[in-house]
Scaffold this active site. Structure first.
Site, PDB file in Angstrom:
ATOM      1  N   HIS A   1       0.774  -1.148   0.078  1.00  0.00           N
ATOM      2  CA  HIS A   1       0.023   0.246  -0.068  1.00  0.00           C
ATOM      3  C   HIS A   1       0.861   1.265  -0.003  1.00  0.00           C
ATOM      4  CE1 HIS A   1      -4.257   1.114  -0.107  1.00  0.00           C
ATOM      5  NE2 HIS A   1      -3.890   2.033   0.715  1.00  0.00           N
TER       6      HIS A   1
ATOM      7  N   TYR B   1      -3.427  13.224   0.741  1.00  0.00           N
ATOM      8  CA  TYR B   1      -2.305  13.223   0.321  1.00  0.00           C
ATOM      9  C   TYR B   1      -1.894  14.522   0.019  1.00  0.00           C
ATOM     10  CZ  TYR B   1      -3.009   8.509  -0.769  1.00  0.00           C
ATOM     11  OH  TYR B   1      -3.140   7.204  -1.101  1.00  0.00           O
TER      12      TYR B   1
END
Length: 308
Positions: A248, A283
């Site tokens: 991931h 993010y």
């Protein structure tokens, strides 16, 4: 009211046959709901407000906020199903507050130079003069897996369940079936990645045809998510990297590095297959190097002459 265990069984069947949830999601639902079943074993009304409040409190005491939140969400979805089926008249969570603050955890990424070292290590393995034919085949698969994870940012489960027909080399496309059975098309524009996938396909074509999956393990079956994790651990150790790297983290790195190249977050959302841009916003943290570049290149003070 129906027996709670029967209701749980019917709900999981509904999730399997009608909602067509993934096996991983179904497993998580079963664990969460069986936990509620065990907690409610001696309760005449498991959907009583006081009982549910006690259960939520016990989850918050036993689990980290993210896990507790997931378990509560599973139970809420189950209750919504019961209301829809007219088994419950009112949603029992309508008057129960379940919101709580989660710690803001930044996604763990892999430095670009570490990714480069990993790729160099696996390519060097393929060229090793003492490799057996079997080891050479494994190296081809390892290269294809690592290249695809970084090139596309797909989830390890999406990679593991890829089928041969999902990859089209003529137009360099990859068809992904993500969470909630959402389909998306990704493009593979790097020639090294295409070459790695084609070399792997040429070597494993007969096994793919027989098995039905693109990535194949040593027993000619689907290459599992755990096998991918073990493979990454192997090359991390060979590369002498102290960082614990998971599949991931390639996804996190893919998104973060694109964002640092000023790619619009909406494009990144589509590439990752997120249903909401809110999910992608994890993010939007900015690295120290990016902060320095922004302040050096963009700050208006740099265009003001120093006073004499």
């Amino acid at each position: 009211m129906h027996d709670l265990q029967t209701m749980l069984h019917d709900y999981l069947s509904y999730c399997t046959l009608q909602k067509k949830l993934s096996s991983k999601t179904l497993k998580a639902y079963a664990i969460d709901l069986n936990q509620f079943l065990a907690f409610s074993a001696k309760t005449p009304d498991p959907f009583d407000r006081a009982h549910l409040t006690m259960y939520i409190r016990s989850l918050n005491q036993q689990y980290k906020p993210k896990s507790a939140k997931r378990k509560i969400a599973t139970l809420k979805a189950f209750c919504s199903y019961l209301v829809y089926e007219d088994i419950l008249k009112l949603h029992p969570f309508s008057k129960i507050r379940t919101s709580f603050r989660e710690p803001a955890l930044l996604p763990r990424t892999i430095p670009l130079d570490t990714i480069q070292t990993l790729l160099k290590t696996v390519y060097a393995m393929k060229r090793h003069p003492r490799l057996t034919p079997k080891q050479h085949r494994h190296a081809l698969r390892d290269i294809a897996v690592l290249e695809l994870l970084f090139a596309t940012g797909i989830r390890v489960s999406e990679l593991s369940f890829l089928k041969p027909e999902d990859i089209t080399f003529t137009d360099r496309t990859l068809k992904i079936y993500g969470k909630g059975a959402r389909e998306r098309i990704l493009y593979i524009e790097n020639p090294d990645v295409i070459n790695a996938l084609q070399a792997y396909e040429k070597e494993f074509f007969s096994e793919m045809e027989a098995c039905g999956f693109f990535f194949i393990n040593n027993w000619r079956a689907r290459y599992s998510e755990q096998s991918v994790r073990n493979m990454i651990r192997k090359y991390t150790k060979l590369a002498g990297c102290p960082l614990h790297i998971t599949p991931h983290m390639f996804r996190h790195s893919f998104a973060t590095l694109l964002l640092e190249e000023d790619v619009d977050i909406r494009y990144i959302q589509n590439l990752l297959g997120h249903s909401s841009v809110t999910t992608t916003q994890i993010y939007t943290h900015i690295s120290a190097n990016k902060q320095r570049k922004i302040l050096a290149d963009k700050h208006p003070r740099n265009r003001i002459l120093k006073g004499e």
